[in-house]
Write a protein that holds these residues in place. Sequence first.
Motif, PDB file in Angstrom:
ATOM      1  N   SER A   1      78.615  51.195  41.537  1.00 17.34           N
ATOM      2  CA  SER A   1      78.007  52.162  40.619  1.00 17.34           C
ATOM      3  C   SER A   1      79.060  52.736  39.672  1.00 17.34           C
ATOM      4  CB  SER A   1      77.352  53.273  41.442  1.00 17.34           C
ATOM      5  OG  SER A   1      77.001  54.331  40.604  1.00 17.34           O
TER       6      SER A   1
ATOM      7  N   LYS B   1      78.785  50.199  47.502  1.00 21.46           N
ATOM      8  CA  LYS B   1      77.711  50.779  46.701  1.00 21.46           C
ATOM      9  C   LYS B   1      78.301  51.759  45.679  1.00 21.46           C
ATOM     10  CE  LYS B   1      73.258  53.076  47.518  1.00 21.46           C
ATOM     11  NZ  LYS B   1      72.400  53.708  48.497  1.00 21.46           N
TER      12      LYS B   1
ATOM     13  N   SER C   1      75.133  45.405  43.713  1.00 19.26           N
ATOM     14  CA  SER C   1      74.533  45.061  42.437  1.00 19.26           C
ATOM     15  C   SER C   1      75.235  43.808  41.955  1.00 19.26           C
ATOM     16  CB  SER C   1      74.718  46.260  41.525  1.00 19.26           C
ATOM     17  OG  SER C   1      75.333  45.967  40.392  1.00 19.26           O
TER      18      SER C   1
ATOM     19  N   SER D   1      79.029  52.503  35.679  1.00 17.85           N
ATOM     20  CA  SER D   1      78.742  53.699  34.876  1.00 17.85           C
ATOM     21  C   SER D   1      79.974  54.282  34.191  1.00 17.85           C
ATOM     22  CB  SER D   1      78.096  54.775  35.756  1.00 17.85           C
ATOM     23  OG  SER D   1      78.997  55.151  36.772  1.00 17.85           O
TER      24      SER D   1
ATOM     25  N   SER E   1      69.069  50.930  40.947  1.00 18.31           N
ATOM     26  CA  SER E   1      70.270  51.765  41.004  1.00 18.31           C
ATOM     27  C   SER E   1      70.577  52.141  42.442  1.00 18.31           C
ATOM     28  CB  SER E   1      70.056  53.034  40.191  1.00 18.31           C
ATOM     29  OG  SER E   1      68.955  53.738  40.732  1.00 18.31           O
TER      30      SER E   1
END
Length: 1141
Positions: free
Chosen positions: A235, A231, A1136, A239, A1131
């Motif tokens: 992210s 996770k 993802s 980002s 998010s």
Amino acid sequence: MSGVSGVSPGGPSGPRPLPGATGAGSARDVLSSGSAVSSAGGGFLWVPTRGQGHGRGTAGQSLAQLENLCKQLYETTDTATRLQAEKALVEFTNSPDCLSKCQLLLERGSSSYSQLLAATCLTKLVSRTNNPLPLEQRIDIRNYVLNYLATRPKLATFVTQALIQLYARITKLGWFDCQKDEFVFRNVINDVTRFLQDSVEHCIIGVTILSQLTNEINQADTTHPLTKHRKIASSFRDSSLFDIFTLSCSLLKQASGKNLNLNDESQHGLLMQLLKLTHNCLNFDFIGTSTDESSDDLCTVQIPTSWRSAFLDSSTLQLFFDLYHSIPPSFSPLVLSCLVQIASVRRSLFNNAERAKFLSHLVDGVKRILENPQSLSDPNNYHEFCRLLARLKSNYQLGELVKVENYPEVIRLIANFTVTSLQHWEFAPNSVHYLLSLWQRLAASVPYVKATEPHMLETYTPEVTKAYITSRLESVHIILRDGLEDPLEDTGLVQQQLDQLSTIGRCEYEKTCALLVQLFDQSAQSYQELLQSASATPMDLAVQEGRLTWLVYIIGAVIGGRVSFASTDEQDAMDGELVCRVLQLMNLTDSRLAQAGNEKLELAMLSFFEQFRKIYIGDQVQKSSKLYRRLSEVLGLNDETMVLSVFIEIITNLKYWGRCEPITSKTLQLLNDLSIGYSSVRKLVKLSAVQFMLNNHTSEHFSFLGINNQSNLTDMRCRTTFYTALGRLLMVDLGEDEDQYEQFMLPLTAAFETVAQMFSTNSFNEQEAKRTLVGLVRDLRGIAFAFNAKTSFMMLFEWIYPSYMPILQRAIELWYHDPACTTPVLKLMAELVHNRSQRLQFDVSSPNGILLFRETSKMITTYGNRILTLGEVPKDQVYALKLKGISICFSMLKAALSGSYVNFGVFRLYGDDALDNALQTFIKLLLSIPHSDLLDYPKLSQSYYSLLEVLTQDHMNFIASLEPHVIMYILSSISEGLTALDTMVCTGCCSCLDHIVTYLFKQLSRSTKKRTTPLAQESDRFLHIMQQHPEMIQQMLSTVLNIIIFEDCRNQWSMSRPLLGLILLNEKYFSDLRNSIVNSQPPEKQQAMHLCFENLMEGIERNLLTKNRDRFTQNLSAFRREVNDSMKNSSYGVNSNDMMS
């Protein structure tokens, strides 16, 4: 306090203080935030320290003590002192005031070692999962570290490294921490910008921070769940990673744009860190697949679609090729490593035109390096460049390569480079693997290439083949002359290279064969002349034998390569030429075996026969093949039976090689492989040499069966292989002929009688008894494995029971502490009780099934009770001395319980305690094993969980009658097994859990109904225990649901089976769990998640009937799909997956 704002490097005030540290003698100040945050450690606060020399009271003394301990730990050569220091420092890390002392060490510590200790202690504190530090403290520690690094750019390298590691760990673990709706640890680039605008030293620190952070986030650690790691990594990838990569490339462009002052050490350092950072970005595990770093060759770098611009811009690729040519060779390996990753970008990132353009730039860069190869004399550069060449073919198709403008020139340069590399066989042998893999892939593509442009491989591949073969032959003389290490000793490496050569050599096979025939004839002729000459030196003989060894290996490999290509009659005829020559050589070497044999040459022969067997012997091979015609013309071998007789010659040669373990085991493996084929085993039996083996399997003819040689007991493993093959050969014509069977078993009967004789006297030679028995049980296990038909197995059973069973039991009693003896005996017993192919079917009037189980129970009980008396066993020997035997007992009990040849209800009915004894011993053994060991040793976990599956399925009443602590132990072992990496273990746990939950549900249903028959006592107790400890079952419900929703669930069907029962037993808990999962979603997703749960229970009734279960399993598949879709764009989503779209 955000980032490094307002820091004046080297300013007098020094860095801001750490939260939780107390200045000695100072009042406790509270940070400007106005709130006193108590540390998890013991109420300390990060507070300012007053003046450097102020109040050197007790704190000062303890500081001096700590510094002294650090010196002892890192500098002393005396082991005892160092261990004492280590012990004291471990106590310090666990003490409540560790946090405050760490600041004192950083502020006032006079040695680098004390700063290192402080940094590593803080890293441990922020990493701990139980009792973690509060958010404000972690923010303050992060800011303190950044300020500390900014004001002290010239710290010892290892201290800087440890502090950066601390920063990276805080950032990673706090990646999702929010304060006032803002993620507090994500301002990574802002944190670093300040460093990048300062001196070169600061710049290096800034780049190292980014590099270490990228590395830290990419690496899963064992203390936190894998799902959390993925996770955070996903992210971070979405980002920050692209910004870091872009920044890194632009800094490299600046560096290469300036005229680098390569004499300046600090410039060197900066360049090195920038290259490391770029490599870490490109090496990032973008989609969570590369858990195994050993699979280097198959690597495709899964660059996200959002990075396309960087790779479509040819200046990115150009930058690295320019850097390679402009910087010193010591840095080039890192540049080439980056290029290897860039060359491996996934194909789907480009459309066809873009890919062609990208490939064209890549090939141009490679061409430039090949035209200026000076830097490649450095082994690291050479290795990375070979990897880069291999990636050209693993990621692009031959059809695309031939269309590149300079292809003819590049393929010529690569071929020359390969030939030169192969000729220098002593230089970087590990890198050759990549060059051969490039040519292997090129050669394998030739039949499929559709492009009209010439690939020119018919010109260059034979050159590569020739260079490999001739260079190996030329190496023989030099290795013998200079006493160098022989590459043939490293069989793994040689086998790998030969596998690659087998494909390369099949391209333009006529040329390969012509070359091999010519070289073989020269060497064989010289060898024959030397044998006949009186003046031949041992050195000359050894050289020719060495050359012939290589040639036999290579011939075996190219024959094995036939599998990869559609073969023609001409090629089969060429194979025939090669095979004839090897067989003629074998005749020559066999005639000399009595005087002297060459071990390496014999091993090469065995490797050749193994390849020849795979391709030309067996049920699928065309016997009209041109190969057989050639063998018939030259050697008079007219059919497969005659060829098999040659194989058997190799096996009868064993009489000369009894002392040589590698040859013995390889030869017996060959015999074993031959005995598996349906037609070949029938032809083998007709051969007189095989009949001789069946009638004379004694140490007189096969020395490896002897017991007087000085080898270890474990070296007898090959006997099992030998007897498996003999057993198969015997079964062909055995039928029900008991006389033939008795005849065959004579040597084994004699051995058993010898051991029985020894056991009957009080004093006997223990070593000899052990050797005789271990050899015997290994032989018997081979026969038992081969006898998988009822008639033959019954002969074996009646031979061994009851006459010889007591001997096996006695051996376990005497030698339970010696695994070299117990393991073979236990394995034999496990094989005897295994109902393989329904061979254990006793007649209706026969009690043998029950008698066999009694013996099993007796052996398990005897071994189990004695092995538990061993006491404390060192950790590194616990598997060998104890757990391995226990694991075999579990397998044995599982085989007996699930063999369907015993009615276990009979035991209790007639007051026979055999079943109870076996099960009670199982429980005793189980409780002696720590939980961690159950999962740490794969064989133990597989045997334990498969036994537990049988027990929960058929003997649930026994499980229900156990003591509460035993039931909790078993349940927690199931709970841990649910998350095991081994899918078999995980599936077994699901099955066990399903049986337990179903049993519970049935008993509960019965207890609520008004019945005349009360519940059995154990069922009542079991229900009572489960009602007292609902948390265990609830924990498992939560685990299963988590795996299904959030993880890559590999066995969804198995997981679905216990889940319904778990839900029905814990409806209130399930409802709370559902609400907490729904509420953890972003507000806009909550309704969709709620609906998913509604649909999951749609049409499900409150029962565990098969029809209801099947409907639930279908609902669960839909549920998992919907939940994944719903979370993809979130998010908060755990994985993802949208990055590839």
